[in-house]
Design a protein around this motif. Structure first.
Motif, mmCIF file in Angstrom:
data_model
loop_
_atom_site.group_PDB
_atom_site.id
_atom_site.type_symbol
_atom_site.label_atom_id
_atom_site.label_comp_id
_atom_site.label_asym_id
_atom_site.label_seq_id
_atom_site.Cartn_x
_atom_site.Cartn_y
_atom_site.Cartn_z
ATOM 1 N N ASN A 100 -27.819 36.377 -43.451
ATOM 2 C CA ASN A 100 -26.812 35.821 -44.345
ATOM 3 C C ASN A 100 -27.491 34.898 -45.376
ATOM 4 O O ASN A 100 -28.411 34.149 -45.051
ATOM 5 N N THR A 101 -27.037 34.941 -46.626
ATOM 6 C CA THR A 101 -27.683 34.176 -47.699
ATOM 7 C C THR A 101 -27.738 32.684 -47.409
ATOM 8 O O THR A 101 -28.794 32.041 -47.556
ATOM 9 N N ASN A 124 -23.561 24.983 -52.420
ATOM 10 C CA ASN A 124 -23.004 25.474 -53.681
ATOM 11 C C ASN A 124 -22.734 26.976 -53.655
ATOM 12 O O ASN A 124 -21.854 27.464 -54.369
ATOM 13 N N GLU A 125 -23.493 27.710 -52.845
ATOM 14 C CA GLU A 125 -23.322 29.163 -52.785
ATOM 15 C C GLU A 125 -22.419 29.603 -51.634
ATOM 16 O O GLU A 125 -22.117 30.796 -51.506
ATOM 17 N N ALA A 126 -21.982 28.655 -50.801
ATOM 18 C CA ALA A 126 -21.123 29.001 -49.662
ATOM 19 C C ALA A 126 -19.813 29.614 -50.134
ATOM 20 O O ALA A 126 -19.205 29.145 -51.096
ATOM 21 N N THR A 127 -19.390 30.662 -49.456
ATOM 22 C CA THR A 127 -18.178 31.384 -49.850
ATOM 23 C C THR A 127 -17.073 31.303 -48.802
ATOM 24 O O THR A 127 -15.994 31.840 -49.004
ATOM 25 N N ASN A 128 -17.347 30.634 -47.666
ATOM 26 C CA ASN A 128 -16.303 30.508 -46.644
ATOM 27 C C ASN A 128 -16.508 29.203 -45.877
ATOM 28 O O ASN A 128 -17.495 28.484 -46.069
ATOM 29 N N GLU A 152 -19.799 28.765 -43.722
ATOM 30 C CA GLU A 152 -20.979 28.497 -44.544
ATOM 31 C C GLU A 152 -20.953 27.072 -45.082
ATOM 32 O O GLU A 152 -21.990 26.402 -45.157
ATOM 33 N N LYS A 153 -19.770 26.570 -45.447
ATOM 34 C CA LYS A 153 -19.641 25.188 -45.901
ATOM 35 C C LYS A 153 -19.998 24.215 -44.771
ATOM 36 O O LYS A 153 -20.711 23.221 -44.973
#
Length: 247
Positions: free
Chosen positions: A7-8, A37-41, A44-45
């Protein structure tokens, strides 16, 4: 979210931890902030906030980011995030202690005790292997480790992540086809101590182990296989790992 080393945001956190180990805190924080900044959910945050907290210079700033991490962990309603509650509560209790707030410190220590060793996960559970097995067969402890072949394992291992079981199947010894079986624990099981609260908070890979057998109740055939390049890198990382296995 299914936790994955590919995962990124997870990759960015791993890179940040590498910078921490090299005593490069500025570079580490930059990578963790990139993950934020790149977290999408929410998961990830939560992960990126947790690592940003580690880079803060004062207890109050650290607490602010830990509270943010907890907020997203609670909001996520996800087994990966819930497994981290103990770690988050302990760290927040320490911050309050350093901020001379014994009542709050006690509150969070009590919260930590209330979830210590608690497994929120309800499954389903999976085991990855190259063995050709049948429904009703039992998987038992006593096999050789996929990661250190000289080890005879005292437990049988499994996960609630189907792709994680698929990765285990790809890494398994032997020449048989990669198989992912749906399994049912027949006795008590615990968080895998080799992975829980190690690099990542809690048990994000949702990995467990048991001394009791696992009963095969089905098979999955449509998991996502890792690409060869990522798999090669993962094998190299395992081969270079000098850590001890908790058996």
């Amino acid at each position: 979210m299914e936790f994955s080393p590919f995962n990124t945001v997870v990759k960015l956190c791993i890179q940040g931890m590498s910078m921490e180990e090299q005593n490069k805190p500025a570079e580490a924080e930059k990578l963790f902030m990139q993950g934020w900044n790149e977290a999408t959910n929410d998961v990830e945050k939560f992960l990126s906030a947790y690592y940003i907290a580690r880079q803060q210079k004062t207890p109050s700033d650290q607490l602010k980011w830990l509270e943010t991490a907890l907020q997203y962990a609670l909001k996520a309603n996800d087994d990966t995030a819930e497994s981290s509650f103990y770690t988050l509560y302990v760290k927040m209790a320490k911050c309050y202690e350093e901020l001379s707030d014994p009542e709050k410190s006690k509150e969070y220590n009590e919260l930590a005790i209330s979830v210590k060793d608690k497994i929120f996960d309800k499954g389903p559970f999976y085991h990855g292997t190259r063995a050709d097995l049948q429904i009703g067969d039992l998987l038992t402890a006593g096999g050789h480790s996929n990661y250190k072949s000289e080890f005879i394992m005292n437990h049988i291992y499994f996960t609630a992540l189907v792709n994680g079981a698929g990765l285990a199947a790809a890494l398994a010894k032997g020449i048989g086809s990669e198989r992912v079986y749906i399994v049912e624990p027949t006795g008590h099981f615990e968080n895998d101590p080799n992975l829980t609260d190690k690099k990542f908070p809690g048990n994000p890979t949702r990995s467990y182990r048991s001394e009791a057998p696992l009963k095969i109740i089905g098979e999955v055939t449509d998991w996502t296989k890792s690409n060869p390049e990522d798999l090669h890198k993962f094998r190299e990382k395992l081969e270079n790992n000098k850590g001890d296995i908790i058996n």
